[in-house]
Design a protein around this motif. Structure first.
Motif, short mmCIF file in Angstrom:
data_model
loop_
_atom_site.label_atom_id
_atom_site.label_comp_id
_atom_site.label_asym_id
_atom_site.label_seq_id
_atom_site.Cartn_x
_atom_site.Cartn_y
_atom_site.Cartn_z
N ILE A 129 0.88 -1.17 0.00
CA ILE A 129 0.00 0.00 0.00
C ILE A 129 0.91 1.21 0.00
O ILE A 129 1.89 1.27 0.75
N ALA A 130 0.64 2.14 -0.90
CA ALA A 130 1.50 3.32 -1.02
C ALA A 130 0.67 4.50 -1.51
O ALA A 130 -0.22 4.34 -2.34
N ILE A 189 -6.38 8.68 2.03
CA ILE A 189 -6.36 7.81 0.85
C ILE A 189 -5.97 6.39 1.23
O ILE A 189 -6.59 5.41 0.79
N ALA A 190 -4.96 6.23 2.07
CA ALA A 190 -4.53 4.89 2.47
C ALA A 190 -5.66 4.16 3.20
O ALA A 190 -5.88 2.96 2.98
N GLY A 191 -6.40 4.86 4.02
CA GLY A 191 -7.53 4.25 4.72
C GLY A 191 -8.62 3.80 3.75
O GLY A 191 -9.21 2.72 3.92
N ARG A 192 -8.88 4.58 2.72
CA ARG A 192 -9.88 4.18 1.72
C ARG A 192 -9.39 2.99 0.91
O ARG A 192 -10.18 2.08 0.61
N MET A 246 8.93 -1.38 11.44
CA MET A 246 8.53 -0.65 12.64
C MET A 246 8.86 0.83 12.56
O MET A 246 8.18 1.66 13.16
N LYS A 247 9.89 1.18 11.79
CA LYS A 247 10.24 2.59 11.67
C LYS A 247 9.30 3.35 10.73
O LYS A 247 9.35 4.57 10.65
N ASN A 248 8.40 2.62 10.05
CA ASN A 248 7.40 3.26 9.21
C ASN A 248 6.20 3.60 10.09
O ASN A 248 5.19 2.91 10.09
N ILE A 249 6.34 4.66 10.83
CA ILE A 249 5.35 5.06 11.84
C ILE A 249 3.98 5.30 11.21
O ILE A 249 2.96 4.89 11.77
N ALA A 250 3.94 5.94 10.06
CA ALA A 250 2.65 6.23 9.42
C ALA A 250 1.92 4.94 9.07
O ALA A 250 0.71 4.82 9.27
N ALA A 251 2.64 3.94 8.56
CA ALA A 251 2.02 2.66 8.22
C ALA A 251 1.53 1.96 9.48
O ALA A 251 0.39 1.46 9.52
N HIS A 280 -7.01 0.83 11.93
CA HIS A 280 -7.97 -0.05 11.26
C HIS A 280 -8.08 -1.41 11.94
O HIS A 280 -8.58 -2.37 11.33
N GLY A 281 -7.63 -1.52 13.18
CA GLY A 281 -7.87 -2.71 13.98
C GLY A 281 -6.80 -3.78 13.94
O GLY A 281 -6.96 -4.84 14.55
N TYR A 282 -5.70 -3.53 13.25
CA TYR A 282 -4.61 -4.52 13.23
C TYR A 282 -3.79 -4.37 14.50
O TYR A 282 -3.63 -3.27 15.02
N ARG A 283 -3.29 -5.48 15.01
CA ARG A 283 -2.48 -5.48 16.23
C ARG A 283 -1.16 -6.18 15.96
O ARG A 283 -1.11 -7.16 15.19
N LEU A 284 -0.12 -5.71 16.61
CA LEU A 284 1.21 -6.31 16.46
C LEU A 284 1.18 -7.75 16.93
O LEU A 284 0.75 -8.05 18.05
N ASN A 285 1.61 -8.65 16.07
CA ASN A 285 1.62 -10.08 16.37
C ASN A 285 3.02 -10.53 16.73
O ASN A 285 3.22 -11.24 17.70
N ASN A 286 3.99 -10.17 15.91
CA ASN A 286 5.38 -10.52 16.21
C ASN A 286 6.33 -9.59 15.48
O ASN A 286 5.94 -8.86 14.59
#
Length: 132
Positions: free
Chosen positions: A54-55, A65-68, A91-96, A103-109
């Motif tokens: 996604i970009a 736009i990324a959310g849409r 992890m350094k891509n803070i915006a991502a 949008h409900g995603y959680r860090l898994n590993n």
């Protein structure tokens, strides 16, 4: 190594892979007819939705736009029987990271990933190995 000089070729390869796969989709967000963002995603045989890419072009960032795009991808997941979804990012891509958490995603590993290519076989250029 600096991936910036290979970024266009890498995005092109990801997009081509998604276009060639029947389990994948590609979404392009246009603003006034101008491509502003892109997303590529797939659904595995096991029912896992995977956001491949996604970009959003820099001048269009901060406009939702990324959310849409992600919402369109998630509709695709549902239409193709996905029962879960995953995304891999740096992890350094803070915006991502913020987008995914919103949008409900959680860090898994957290893992360290190395990409290796044999000289001449890398569609993005002569990278021999790189840590991300």
């Amino acid at each position: 190594p600096n991936f910036r000089k290979y970024q266009h070729a890498l995005y092109r390869r990801w997009t081509d892979n998604c276009l060639e796969s029947p389990e994948s989709g590609v979404w392009v967000y246009r603003e006034d007819g101008v491509p502003a963002g892109i997303a590529c995603a797939s659904v595995s045989q096991a029912g896992v939705g995977k956001l491949e890419l996604i970009a959003v072009k820099e001048p269009f960032r901060g406009r939702g736009i990324a959310g849409r795009l992600l919402a369109g991808v998630e509709r695709f997941y549902g239409e193709h029987g996905a029962t879960s979804a995953q995304v891999v990012t740096q992890m350094k891509n803070i915006a991502a990271c913020r987008l995914y958490e919103t949008h409900g995603y959680r860090l898994n590993n957290v893992v360290e990933v190395w990409h290796w290519w044999k000289a001449g076989n890398n569609p993005a250029g002569p990278i021999h190995g790189a840590s991300v």
